[in-house]
Write a protein that holds these residues in place. Sequence first.
Motif, PDB file in Angstrom:
ATOM      1  N   LEU A 158      -1.664 -12.570  -2.080  1.00 51.50           N
ATOM      2  CA  LEU A 158      -1.037 -12.534  -3.464  1.00 51.50           C
ATOM      3  C   LEU A 158      -1.714 -13.233  -4.943  1.00 51.50           C
ATOM      4  N   VAL A 159      -0.898 -12.335  -5.390  1.00 48.73           N
ATOM      5  CA  VAL A 159      -1.314 -12.125  -7.247  1.00 48.73           C
ATOM      6  C   VAL A 159       0.158 -12.907  -8.107  1.00 48.73           C
ATOM      7  N   GLN A 160       0.121 -13.066  -8.639  1.00 49.65           N
ATOM      8  CA  GLN A 160       1.032 -13.362 -10.112  1.00 49.65           C
ATOM      9  C   GLN A 160       1.025 -11.947 -10.547  1.00 49.65           C
ATOM     10  N   ALA A 161       2.409 -11.582 -11.117  1.00 51.20           N
ATOM     11  CA  ALA A 161       2.814 -10.305 -11.907  1.00 51.20           C
ATOM     12  C   ALA A 161       1.401 -10.104 -13.192  1.00 51.20           C
ATOM     13  N   GLY A 162       0.896  -8.731 -13.326  1.00 49.58           N
ATOM     14  CA  GLY A 162       0.118  -8.848 -14.747  1.00 49.58           C
ATOM     15  C   GLY A 162      -1.030  -9.075 -13.840  1.00 49.58           C
ATOM     16  N   GLY A 163      -1.341  -9.534 -12.925  1.00 50.23           N
ATOM     17  CA  GLY A 163      -2.816  -9.302 -12.415  1.00 50.23           C
ATOM     18  C   GLY A 163      -3.544  -8.430 -11.205  1.00 50.23           C
ATOM     19  N   SER A 164      -4.949  -8.493 -11.196  1.00 46.08           N
ATOM     20  CA  SER A 164      -5.004  -7.595 -10.521  1.00 46.08           C
ATOM     21  C   SER A 164      -5.871  -7.864  -9.063  1.00 46.08           C
ATOM     22  N   LEU A 165      -5.554  -6.920  -7.911  1.00 44.71           N
ATOM     23  CA  LEU A 165      -6.581  -6.413  -7.055  1.00 44.71           C
ATOM     24  C   LEU A 165      -7.391  -5.943  -6.658  1.00 44.71           C
ATOM     25  N   ARG A 166      -8.698  -5.703  -5.298  1.00 43.54           N
ATOM     26  CA  ARG A 166      -8.842  -4.356  -4.871  1.00 43.54           C
ATOM     27  C   ARG A 166      -8.863  -4.604  -3.173  1.00 43.54           C
ATOM     28  N   LEU A 167      -8.313  -3.272  -3.111  1.00 42.94           N
ATOM     29  CA  LEU A 167      -8.145  -2.771  -2.185  1.00 42.94           C
ATOM     30  C   LEU A 167      -9.266  -2.276  -1.272  1.00 42.94           C
ATOM     31  N   SER A 168      -9.692  -2.323  -0.472  1.00 38.55           N
ATOM     32  CA  SER A 168     -10.675  -1.835   0.352  1.00 38.55           C
ATOM     33  C   SER A 168     -10.520  -0.569   1.172  1.00 38.55           C
ATOM     34  N   CYS A 169     -11.209  -0.104   1.657  1.00 38.30           N
ATOM     35  CA  CYS A 169     -10.598   0.558   3.246  1.00 38.30           C
ATOM     36  C   CYS A 169     -11.818   1.395   4.226  1.00 38.30           C
ATOM     37  N   ALA A 170     -12.303   1.051   4.858  1.00 36.74           N
ATOM     38  CA  ALA A 170     -13.748   1.242   5.501  1.00 36.74           C
ATOM     39  C   ALA A 170     -13.598   2.206   6.224  1.00 36.74           C
ATOM     40  N   ALA A 171     -13.799   3.251   6.475  1.00 35.42           N
ATOM     41  CA  ALA A 171     -13.706   4.346   7.095  1.00 35.42           C
ATOM     42  C   ALA A 171     -14.839   5.178   8.113  1.00 35.42           C
ATOM     43  N   SER A 172     -14.653   4.854   8.917  1.00 34.17           N
ATOM     44  CA  SER A 172     -15.979   5.813  10.122  1.00 34.17           C
ATOM     45  C   SER A 172     -15.382   6.869  11.175  1.00 34.17           C
ATOM     46  N   GLY A 173     -16.706   7.722  11.534  1.00 36.25           N
ATOM     47  CA  GLY A 173     -16.022   8.876  12.779  1.00 36.25           C
ATOM     48  C   GLY A 173     -15.607   9.653  12.116  1.00 36.25           C
ATOM     49  N   PHE A 174     -15.738  10.367  10.963  1.00 33.31           N
ATOM     50  CA  PHE A 174     -15.438  12.004  10.385  1.00 33.31           C
ATOM     51  C   PHE A 174     -16.375  12.764  10.878  1.00 33.31           C
ATOM     52  N   THR A 175     -15.945  13.484  10.725  1.00 38.03           N
ATOM     53  CA  THR A 175     -17.099  15.098  11.639  1.00 38.03           C
ATOM     54  C   THR A 175     -16.843  15.972  10.154  1.00 38.03           C
ATOM     55  N   GLY A 176     -17.210  16.534  10.052  1.00 46.73           N
ATOM     56  CA  GLY A 176     -16.810  18.294   8.691  1.00 46.73           C
ATOM     57  C   GLY A 176     -16.911  17.304   7.193  1.00 46.73           C
ATOM     58  N   ASP A 177     -16.718  18.286   6.604  1.00 49.99           N
ATOM     59  CA  ASP A 177     -16.868  17.576   5.377  1.00 49.99           C
ATOM     60  C   ASP A 177     -15.551  18.144   4.236  1.00 49.99           C
ATOM     61  N   ASP A 178     -14.393  18.590   5.113  1.00 52.87           N
ATOM     62  CA  ASP A 178     -13.237  18.394   4.601  1.00 52.87           C
ATOM     63  C   ASP A 178     -11.897  16.904   4.307  1.00 52.87           C
ATOM     64  N   TYR A 179     -12.214  16.187   3.828  1.00 54.30           N
ATOM     65  CA  TYR A 179     -11.164  15.603   4.451  1.00 54.30           C
ATOM     66  C   TYR A 179     -11.137  14.565   2.976  1.00 54.30           C
ATOM     67  N   ALA A 180      -9.972  14.428   3.861  1.00 53.34           N
ATOM     68  CA  ALA A 180      -8.795  13.181   2.273  1.00 53.34           C
ATOM     69  C   ALA A 180      -8.595  12.204   2.780  1.00 53.34           C
ATOM     70  N   ILE A 181      -8.011  10.602   1.893  1.00 54.58           N
ATOM     71  CA  ILE A 181      -8.281  10.032   2.236  1.00 54.58           C
ATOM     72  C   ILE A 181      -6.654   8.960   1.207  1.00 54.58           C
ATOM     73  N   ALA A 182      -6.152   9.492   2.286  1.00 51.37           N
ATOM     74  CA  ALA A 182      -4.636   8.587   1.138  1.00 51.37           C
ATOM     75  C   ALA A 182      -4.367   7.057   0.754  1.00 51.37           C
ATOM     76  N   TRP A 183      -3.599   6.831   0.477  1.00 52.97           N
ATOM     77  CA  TRP A 183      -3.515   5.082   0.096  1.00 52.97           C
ATOM     78  C   TRP A 183      -2.105   5.471  -0.022  1.00 52.97           C
ATOM     79  N   PHE A 184      -1.234   4.758   1.306  1.00 48.62           N
ATOM     80  CA  PHE A 184       0.111   4.719   1.511  1.00 48.62           C
ATOM     81  C   PHE A 184       0.877   3.087   0.995  1.00 48.62           C
ATOM     82  N   ARG A 185       1.770   3.221   0.756  1.00 45.33           N
ATOM     83  CA  ARG A 185       2.490   1.185   1.238  1.00 45.33           C
ATOM     84  C   ARG A 185       3.761   1.318   1.967  1.00 45.33           C
ATOM     85  N   GLN A 186       4.241   0.600   1.969  1.00 46.60           N
ATOM     86  CA  GLN A 186       5.497   0.676   2.721  1.00 46.60           C
ATOM     87  C   GLN A 186       6.374  -0.478   2.326  1.00 46.60           C
ATOM     88  N   THR A 187       7.591  -0.974   1.862  1.00 46.63           N
ATOM     89  CA  THR A 187       8.545  -1.852   2.067  1.00 46.63           C
ATOM     90  C   THR A 187       9.685  -2.169   3.627  1.00 46.63           C
TER      91      THR A 187
END
Length: 125
Positions: free
Chosen positions: A11-40
């Motif tokens: 929870l943060v007030q308007a105008g504030g900041s947050l940092r999200l993290s996505c810890a990933a594991s199990g990738f093979t190969g070198d052609d991948y992308a990681i994206a952020w989505f959001r949903q209401t």
Amino acid sequence: EVQLVESGGGLVQAGGSLRLSCAASGFTGDDYAIAWFRQTPGKEREGISCITENGKIHYADSVEGRFTISSDKAKNTVYLQMDSLKPEDTAVYYCAADGWLGDFGWRVASLYAYWGRGTQVTVSS
């Protein structure tokens, strides 16, 4: 098996900041992308940012200039720095991973094979 774990929401007030993290594991190969989505509730997942293994970055218009995506390969973690937050940024935020889906495909949720469980971000006015 690819696993993605998000953290950093809250929870943060308007105008504030947050940092999200996505810890990933199990990738093979070198052609991948990681994206952020959001949903209401009642809406489709919105692709807001993506970073590829070689550092190519995309942003949705709704967050460009306020959000910054980055990666730490040594930690296998992708970050989403969110600044100047607005109440309309309130959502569950997910990270997703797959091969690079192209300049338009990266924001299409149904194309991603791997998802985290999400983290709630609430911005109060």
